[in-house]
Write a protein that holds these residues in place. Structure first.
Motif, short mmCIF file in Angstrom:
data_model
loop_
_atom_site.label_atom_id
_atom_site.label_comp_id
_atom_site.label_asym_id
_atom_site.label_seq_id
_atom_site.Cartn_x
_atom_site.Cartn_y
_atom_site.Cartn_z
N GLU A 117 86.12 -11.22 113.30
CA GLU A 117 86.18 -12.44 114.10
C GLU A 117 85.52 -12.24 115.47
O GLU A 117 84.74 -13.08 115.91
N GLN A 118 85.79 -11.10 116.11
CA GLN A 118 85.17 -10.80 117.40
C GLN A 118 83.65 -10.71 117.28
O GLN A 118 82.91 -11.27 118.09
N LEU A 119 83.19 -9.98 116.25
CA LEU A 119 81.75 -9.83 116.04
C LEU A 119 81.10 -11.18 115.77
O LEU A 119 80.03 -11.49 116.32
N ALA A 120 81.74 -12.00 114.94
CA ALA A 120 81.19 -13.30 114.59
C ALA A 120 81.05 -14.19 115.83
O ALA A 120 80.04 -14.90 115.98
N GLU A 121 82.04 -14.15 116.73
CA GLU A 121 81.96 -14.95 117.95
C GLU A 121 80.78 -14.53 118.81
O GLU A 121 80.04 -15.38 119.33
N ILE A 122 80.59 -13.23 118.98
CA ILE A 122 79.49 -12.74 119.80
C ILE A 122 78.15 -13.07 119.16
O ILE A 122 77.23 -13.53 119.83
N LEU A 123 78.05 -12.86 117.86
CA LEU A 123 76.79 -13.13 117.17
C LEU A 123 76.47 -14.62 117.17
O LEU A 123 75.30 -15.01 117.31
N ALA A 124 77.48 -15.47 117.06
CA ALA A 124 77.24 -16.91 117.08
C ALA A 124 76.75 -17.35 118.46
O ALA A 124 75.89 -18.23 118.56
N ALA A 125 77.28 -16.73 119.50
CA ALA A 125 76.84 -17.07 120.86
C ALA A 125 75.40 -16.68 121.12
O ALA A 125 74.71 -17.31 121.90
N ASP A 126 74.94 -15.61 120.42
CA ASP A 126 73.58 -15.13 120.58
C ASP A 126 72.60 -15.79 119.62
O ASP A 126 71.39 -15.57 119.72
N ALA A 127 73.10 -16.58 118.68
CA ALA A 127 72.23 -17.19 117.67
C ALA A 127 71.35 -18.27 118.31
O ALA A 127 71.81 -19.02 119.17
N PRO A 128 70.09 -18.31 117.89
CA PRO A 128 69.21 -19.37 118.42
C PRO A 128 69.67 -20.74 117.96
O PRO A 128 70.17 -20.90 116.86
N VAL A 129 69.52 -21.70 118.81
CA VAL A 129 69.90 -23.08 118.49
C VAL A 129 68.77 -23.69 117.68
O VAL A 129 67.62 -23.62 118.06
N ALA A 130 69.12 -24.31 116.56
CA ALA A 130 68.10 -24.90 115.68
C ALA A 130 67.70 -26.27 116.14
O ALA A 130 68.37 -26.98 116.76
#
Length: 130
Positions: A117-130
């Motif tokens: 869950e922690q990793l997913a939150e960080i990775l989602a915040a860093d994901a490019p916006v489509a």
């Protein structure tokens, strides 16, 4: 342990997991297609582990589908003196945990949901916006 350059919060989470679970020796976060994102690793080539983790997860997912097992939880491999656990982090990333013979699998399974869950939150915040 040395760390592969990557987002510092990810490395902190990986290091914390190693410190909390007996027998965890190294950890790698990769994309689902096998590219290295971050690692807390000393004795393995994180790039190779990332690529192999993607292949392992893909085969595990296919096997789960073929046998009617539903969504894949994790893929665990055990060899002489070593454990490898590959866990999905959402649909786009993987957490790979390497452990020695003394790996506390029950402890790891207790800790992994919060880590994912922690990793997913960080990775989602860093994901490019489509």
């Amino acid at each position: 342990m040395s760390t592969v350059p990557g987002p510092e919060p990810l490395v902190e989470i990986l290091t914390s997991l190693r410190e909390r679970v007996l027998g965890v020796t190294e950890t790698v976060v990769s994309t689902a297609d096998g590219l290295l994102v971050a690692a807390d690793a000393d004795t393995v080539q994180p790039e190779s582990v990332a690529a192999l983790s993607a292949a392992t997860h893909s085969i595990g997912r296919r096997m789960a589908h073929e046998v009617g097992g539903g969504e894949l939880g994790e893929v665990t491999a055990r060899s002489a003196g070593r454990h490898v656990v590959v866990q999905a982090v959402g649909e786009r990333a993987l957490l790979t945990v390497l452990g020695d013979d003394g790996l506390d699998l029950a402890g790891l399974r207790r800790e992994v949901p919060a880590v994912v869950e922690q990793l997913a939150e960080i990775l989602a915040a860093d994901a490019p916006v489509a």
